[in-house]
Design an enzyme around this catalytic site. Structure first.
Site, PDB file in Angstrom:
ATOM      1  N   GLU A  18       7.387  -3.537  -3.282  1.00 50.43           N
ATOM      2  CA  GLU A  18       6.055  -4.130  -3.253  1.00 50.43           C
ATOM      3  C   GLU A  18       5.713  -4.594  -4.656  1.00 50.43           C
ATOM      4  O   GLU A  18       5.714  -3.799  -5.600  1.00 50.43           O
ATOM      5  CB  GLU A  18       5.041  -3.086  -2.750  1.00 50.43           C
ATOM      6  CG  GLU A  18       3.671  -3.632  -2.451  1.00 50.43           C
ATOM      7  CD  GLU A  18       3.640  -4.625  -1.283  1.00 50.43           C
ATOM      8  OE1 GLU A  18       4.550  -4.585  -0.428  1.00 50.43           O
ATOM      9  OE2 GLU A  18       2.704  -5.441  -1.243  1.00 50.43           O
TER      10      GLU A  18
ATOM     11  N   GLU B 148       1.194 -13.500  -6.791  1.00 48.81           N
ATOM     12  CA  GLU B 148       2.553 -13.184  -7.200  1.00 48.81           C
ATOM     13  C   GLU B 148       3.533 -14.251  -6.727  1.00 48.81           C
ATOM     14  O   GLU B 148       4.445 -14.639  -7.468  1.00 48.81           O
ATOM     15  CB  GLU B 148       2.939 -11.811  -6.655  1.00 48.81           C
ATOM     16  CG  GLU B 148       2.164 -10.681  -7.330  1.00 48.81           C
ATOM     17  CD  GLU B 148       1.384  -9.796  -6.386  1.00 48.81           C
ATOM     18  OE1 GLU B 148       0.264  -9.392  -6.752  1.00 48.81           O
ATOM     19  OE2 GLU B 148       1.869  -9.516  -5.289  1.00 48.81           O
TER      20      GLU B 148
ATOM     21  N   ASP C  10      -0.869  -2.529   0.059  1.00 49.38           N
ATOM     22  CA  ASP C  10       0.104  -1.448   0.273  1.00 49.38           C
ATOM     23  C   ASP C  10       0.116  -1.017   1.735  1.00 49.38           C
ATOM     24  O   ASP C  10       1.165  -0.798   2.327  1.00 49.38           O
ATOM     25  CB  ASP C  10      -0.231  -0.247  -0.618  1.00 49.38           C
ATOM     26  CG  ASP C  10      -0.288  -0.631  -2.092  1.00 49.38           C
ATOM     27  OD1 ASP C  10       0.597  -1.400  -2.520  1.00 49.38           O
ATOM     28  OD2 ASP C  10      -1.208  -0.195  -2.795  1.00 49.38           O
TER      29      ASP C  10
END
Ligand SMILES: *[C@@H]1O[C@H](CO)[C@@H](O)[C@H](O)[C@H]1NC(C)=O
Length: 476
Positions: free
Chosen positions: A278, A308, A460
């Site tokens: 992750e 990202e 998450d």
């Protein structure tokens, strides 16, 4: 004769009435759309035929300590001095000035201490406050927590820095080997304040939070070797990792050394055990490049968001490279173009048979997409649906989504990738699957919680949920 002004007033009231009626209709209409999306998820979500049963998670964790910022400063007997930002904190004065700077502007900020003593003395005072809350923090620890909550029958092992407080907070069903122990928890101090709170002559214009930390284990990834050592006896069938982004504060030499160790250890993991990484927010292009070039080919699955993904594309000359500067929600076709580029550049293809990367799970506020190398992963529709459904549930902090509490925010018409035709969003068929150049993609919208209560660790949870509903089918 009726005065004109009266006529106008009546007309205005009538228009307001019509508008309100139209709004109410809109709400009912959008609630209907939300309901059909929830039904589609419910129908699509089923467990895979072969579930992961031994999951190893690492390596970043901490304790989040939430206090009232003003109460803490009063207990510390600190009054505002200069309001001045310091990028790193070394003294109580730096801490006080930096807090004052952001508090008076109502801006969120996060700053790290470089020396432990001052920080620890502040934490001791915060710990002594009558009102405080402790939570599990750190992506890896949060993912471990999610995995056991979804799949209580699974054996979950966590390796990362675990102090006495975190051990207390972690679910007892997670096994935490002793090599994870650290004598003192790594605490992230979250100082909250409300609009109008006053401190000396300063007043907060809006509610916000100031976060400070001193991390030794997390920022140096000290548990990395222990994590890989623990795999041998635990024998996982799924490995979940996070925490690379925390290395950003280190020197280039230190960072490269860690990445090399990680790469070597990952290559030693047998191909039939998938490793998920992750990613989290990074600001250094060269550090991110090292992760892309060296770590991506050594992992099976990657979880990331639009910042990202677009920063990766920008750093490596991928498509839509200016997208990382964009504000607002990213367009679907641009995200798919970038995912396709990532899979083609780093994934397992005929040209790159030694790469292990076969899955990318993208999550943004308004929609998620998973892209896999065809046939390596099964149950992708269910996995993506479960991930999108958990996003709304966790943000609203509810067991089951209520259409009135959520909103759909995707455009009603979009392209699936550059060169594809525009398509209308169909509420009765909201989960879209397609094949493209040897890869399989699935899209699903998110129902966004209107009044979110829990947003920490949302990415998450989404990634952990997606994995628990996925099935990995390695090729022989
Ligand atoms: C979806 O499933 C949940 C249970 O997981 C249930 O409570 C809910 O009513 C279902 N919603 C719809 C719209 O089918």
């Amino acid at each position: 004769m009726i005065p004109k002004i009266l006529l106008l007033a009546v007309l205005a009231i009538f228009i307001a009435y019509l508008y309100q009626k139209w709004q109410a209709n809109e709400d009912i209409y959008s609630d209907e759309i939300d309901k059909s999306i929830i039904s589609a998820w419910n129908a699509s979500i089923k467990l895979p035929s072969r579930r992961f049963s031994r999951i190893s998670v690492g390596v970043n964790s901490n304790v989040d300590l939430i206090v009232s910022g003003i109460q803490l400063l009063k207990s510390l007997k600190v009054l505002p001095g200069n309001q001045q930002n310091h990028n790193i904190l070394t003294t109580v004065e730096d801490f006080e000035e930096t807090f004052g700077f952001f508090f008076s502007k109502g801006m969120a900020a996060e700053r790290a201490f470089t020396v432990p003593d001052v920080y620890n003395s502040i934490i001791d005072v915060a710990d002594g406050l009558p009102e405080k809350e402790y939570y599990i923090g750190g992506n890896a620890a949060l993912m471990a927590e999610k995995v056991v909550s979804l799949h209580p029958d699974a054996k979950v092992q966590y390796v990362g820095p675990v102090g006495p407080k975190l051990r207390e907070l972690m679910p007892p069903s997670i096994s935490i080997p002793e090599l994870s122990n650290i004598p003192r928890d790594e605490v992230h101090l979250i100082m909250e304040y409300s609009v109008g709170d006053t401190w000396g002559n300063l007043q907060a214009p809006v509610a916000n939070r100031f976060i400070s930390s001193f991390d030794e284990s997390n920022s140096k990834m000290t548990m990395l070797e222990s994590f890989f050592m623990s795999l041998e006896s635990f024998r996982p069938d799924l490995i979940i990792m996070s925490g690379l982004h925390l290395l950003e504060g280190q020197t280039k030499e230190f960072f490269n050394e860690k990445i090399k160790t990680l790469k070597d250890r990952l290559h030693a993991v047998p191909k039939y055990i998938p490793v998920h990484l992750e990613l989290a927010s990074m600001s250094s292009g060269s550090f991110l490049e090292a992760i892309l070039d060296q770590v991506l080919p050594a992992i099976s699955s990657l979880g990331l968001n639009e910042q990202e993904l677009s920063f990766a594309s920008h750093s490596k000359g991928g498509p839509h490279s200016e997208e990382y500067l964009a504000r607002g929600q990213p367009e679907v076709h641009k995200i798919v173009d970038m995912m396709l580029w990532l899979l083609k550049t780093y994934g397992q293809t005929k040209q790159r048979v030694n790469s292990k990367l076969t899955r990318v799970h993208f999550h943004s506020l308004t929609y998620h997409i998973v892209g896999v190398v065809s046939d390596f992963w099964q149950n992708n529709e269910a996995a993506l649906s479960a991930g999108t459904r958990i996003a709304g549930r966790q943000a609203c902090d509810v067991e089951s989504l209520n259409p009135e509490e959520v909103d759909l925010k995707i455009p009603m018409q979009f392209k699936l990738f550059s060169g594809a035709a525009e398509r209308k969003f169909n509420q009765n068929d909201p989960i879209i699957s397609w094949d493209l150049e040897g890869f399989h993609f699935v899209f699903s919208p998110v129902l966004i919680c209107k009044n979110p209560l829990k947003t920490v660790g949302l990415g998450d949870s989404i990634s952990a949920t997606g994995l628990m509903y996925s099935e990995f089918v390695p090729r022989q």
